[in-house]
Motif scaffolding. Structure first.
Motif, PDB file in Angstrom:
ATOM      1  N   GLN A  39      34.710  33.924  47.319  1.00  0.00           N
ATOM      2  CA  GLN A  39      36.085  34.378  47.491  1.00  0.00           C
ATOM      3  C   GLN A  39      36.944  33.185  47.873  1.00  0.00           C
ATOM      4  O   GLN A  39      36.738  32.580  48.937  1.00  0.00           O
ATOM      5  CB  GLN A  39      36.180  35.472  48.546  1.00  0.00           C
ATOM      6  N   LYS A  43      42.409  35.317  46.614  1.00  0.00           N
ATOM      7  CA  LYS A  43      41.772  35.898  45.429  1.00  0.00           C
ATOM      8  C   LYS A  43      40.722  36.927  45.836  1.00  0.00           C
ATOM      9  O   LYS A  43      40.266  36.957  46.978  1.00  0.00           O
ATOM     10  CB  LYS A  43      41.130  34.807  44.571  1.00  0.00           C
ATOM     11  N   GLN A  44      40.339  37.744  44.869  1.00  0.00           N
ATOM     12  CA  GLN A  44      39.306  38.729  45.130  1.00  0.00           C
ATOM     13  C   GLN A  44      37.928  38.082  45.087  1.00  0.00           C
ATOM     14  O   GLN A  44      37.724  37.043  44.454  1.00  0.00           O
ATOM     15  CB  GLN A  44      39.389  39.842  44.081  1.00  0.00           C
ATOM     16  N   ARG A  45      36.994  38.719  45.764  1.00  0.00           N
ATOM     17  CA  ARG A  45      35.612  38.251  45.711  1.00  0.00           C
ATOM     18  C   ARG A  45      35.077  38.451  44.295  1.00  0.00           C
ATOM     19  O   ARG A  45      35.295  39.489  43.674  1.00  0.00           O
ATOM     20  CB  ARG A  45      34.752  39.028  46.718  1.00  0.00           C
ATOM     21  N   GLU A  46      34.373  37.440  43.802  1.00  0.00           N
ATOM     22  CA  GLU A  46      33.868  37.497  42.432  1.00  0.00           C
ATOM     23  C   GLU A  46      32.396  37.117  42.380  1.00  0.00           C
ATOM     24  O   GLU A  46      31.911  36.336  43.205  1.00  0.00           O
ATOM     25  CB  GLU A  46      34.660  36.547  41.525  1.00  0.00           C
ATOM     26  N   GLU A  88      38.157  23.814  41.827  1.00  0.00           N
ATOM     27  CA  GLU A  88      38.321  25.267  41.709  1.00  0.00           C
ATOM     28  C   GLU A  88      37.086  26.048  42.142  1.00  0.00           C
ATOM     29  O   GLU A  88      37.125  27.288  42.193  1.00  0.00           O
ATOM     30  CB  GLU A  88      38.706  25.656  40.276  1.00  0.00           C
ATOM     31  N   ALA A  91      35.612  27.783  47.831  1.00  0.00           N
ATOM     32  CA  ALA A  91      35.628  29.197  48.224  1.00  0.00           C
ATOM     33  C   ALA A  91      34.634  29.401  49.356  1.00  0.00           C
ATOM     34  O   ALA A  91      33.833  28.507  49.666  1.00  0.00           O
ATOM     35  CB  ALA A  91      35.265  30.090  47.047  1.00  0.00           C
TER      36      ALA A  91
END
Length: 121
Positions: A39, A43-46, A88, A91
């Motif tokens: 995450q 942003k949302q957890r992916e 990128e 997280a």
């Protein structure tokens, strides 16, 4: 209480590597899958990668060819080898286990506390 203990996060320069590890409880009826989510701020957890009990693995498109998930089933441990890291990829990375605690319990999802991965440009 099921605890997933994570380690291996940190700060690395772009192009570098890190290896995350996550260890689940020693005594458990069955672990169906173990994997990693992340995450980023805002942003949302992916899903990053998941390894199932039969040995198959699924990866997010964004990290294919750079990250590798592996498991040590005897130690209920999952690893994430991250190479060619990019900014990128920064997280908080969370370990996930879909497991059944006891023979008569239902499978459920459990999460680690999260480990920060920061990739500088």
């Amino acid at each position: 209480q099921v605890q997933l203990v994570e380690s291996g996060g940190g700060l690395v320069q772009a192009g570098g590597s890190l290896r995350l590890s996550c260890t689940g409880p020693g005594i458990i009826f069955s672990i169906y899958s173990m994997g990693w989510y992340r995450q980023a701020p805002g942003k949302q957890r992916e899903l990053v990668a998941v390894s199932t009990r039969d040995g198959s693995a699924n990866y997010a498109d964004s990290i294919k060819g750079r990250f590798t998930i592996s498991r040590d089933n005897a130690k209920n441990t999952v690893f994430l080898q991250m190479n060619s890291l990019k900014p990128e990829d920064t997280a908080v990375y969370y370990c996930n286990a879909h497991l059944q605690r006891r023979m008569l319990s239902l499978p459920d999802d459990y999460w680690g506390q999260g480990t920060q991965v920061t990739v500088s440009s």
